[in-house]
Motif scaffolding. Sequence first.
Motif, PDB file in Angstrom:
ATOM      1  N   ASP A  20       0.835  -1.204   0.000  1.00  0.00           N
ATOM      2  CA  ASP A  20       0.000   0.000   0.000  1.00  0.00           C
ATOM      3  C   ASP A  20       0.874   1.260   0.000  1.00  0.00           C
ATOM      4  O   ASP A  20       0.627   2.198  -0.758  1.00  0.00           O
ATOM      5  N   THR A  21       1.919   1.258   0.828  1.00  0.00           N
ATOM      6  CA  THR A  21       2.830   2.410   0.876  1.00  0.00           C
ATOM      7  C   THR A  21       3.554   2.565  -0.451  1.00  0.00           C
ATOM      8  O   THR A  21       3.730   3.684  -0.952  1.00  0.00           O
ATOM      9  N   GLN A  24       1.186   4.161  -2.837  1.00  0.00           N
ATOM     10  CA  GLN A  24       1.023   5.580  -2.489  1.00  0.00           C
ATOM     11  C   GLN A  24       2.259   6.373  -2.915  1.00  0.00           C
ATOM     12  O   GLN A  24       2.143   7.494  -3.424  1.00  0.00           O
ATOM     13  N   ASN A  25       3.444   5.814  -2.702  1.00  0.00           N
ATOM     14  CA  ASN A  25       4.681   6.483  -3.112  1.00  0.00           C
ATOM     15  C   ASN A  25       4.721   6.657  -4.626  1.00  0.00           C
ATOM     16  O   ASN A  25       5.118   7.717  -5.126  1.00  0.00           O
ATOM     17  N   GLN A  27       2.230   6.965  -6.659  1.00  0.00           N
ATOM     18  CA  GLN A  27       1.320   8.063  -6.994  1.00  0.00           C
ATOM     19  C   GLN A  27       1.913   9.398  -6.533  1.00  0.00           C
ATOM     20  O   GLN A  27       1.809  10.398  -7.233  1.00  0.00           O
ATOM     21  N   GLY A  28       2.563   9.395  -5.378  1.00  0.00           N
ATOM     22  CA  GLY A  28       3.193  10.611  -4.866  1.00  0.00           C
ATOM     23  C   GLY A  28       4.293  11.109  -5.792  1.00  0.00           C
ATOM     24  O   GLY A  28       4.397  12.316  -6.044  1.00  0.00           O
ATOM     25  N   ALA A  92       8.894   7.480   0.943  1.00  0.00           N
ATOM     26  CA  ALA A  92       7.842   8.327   1.528  1.00  0.00           C
ATOM     27  C   ALA A  92       8.457   9.584   2.140  1.00  0.00           C
ATOM     28  O   ALA A  92       7.944  10.697   1.951  1.00  0.00           O
TER      29      ALA A  92
END
Length: 133
Positions: A20-21, A24-25, A27-28, A92
């Motif tokens: 999940d992280t 998210q990264n 996409q970040g 992150a």
Amino acid sequence: MFPPLKTAAAGVLSILTTVDTYLQNKQGFQDLAQKLVVLISIIKDYEVCHLGPLLAPRIRDLSEAIQACVDDIDHQKDRSRFRRVVEVDDDARFIVGTFGKISLLLNVFEMDTLLHMDANVAQLLQVTPPSPP
């Protein structure tokens, strides 16, 4: 709960959290890169204007600093998927740190530009005689 099952569940939860992280990264990185490309295109429009000897270097320096951030993002994205998963927490922190760096760069540029404008106005007020009422 049965201890081996609890251990297995904790392991699965850890893997899911990492995935999940990672997503998210990913996409970040994409969001950050898109925002920086927009900033660079705005700044590039002003680099071609004749802004004077004080403002032109500020615009150039800001553009170069943002481009360096884009290059850093590209370097991070070019790593292998395995390495990015292993370094998911570092990524992150990198994303948050880069947003902070860009924010600081823009705040410094804004303050520098406002102070430059204020100095120009003060100089104009000294040169221009007051008009009669």
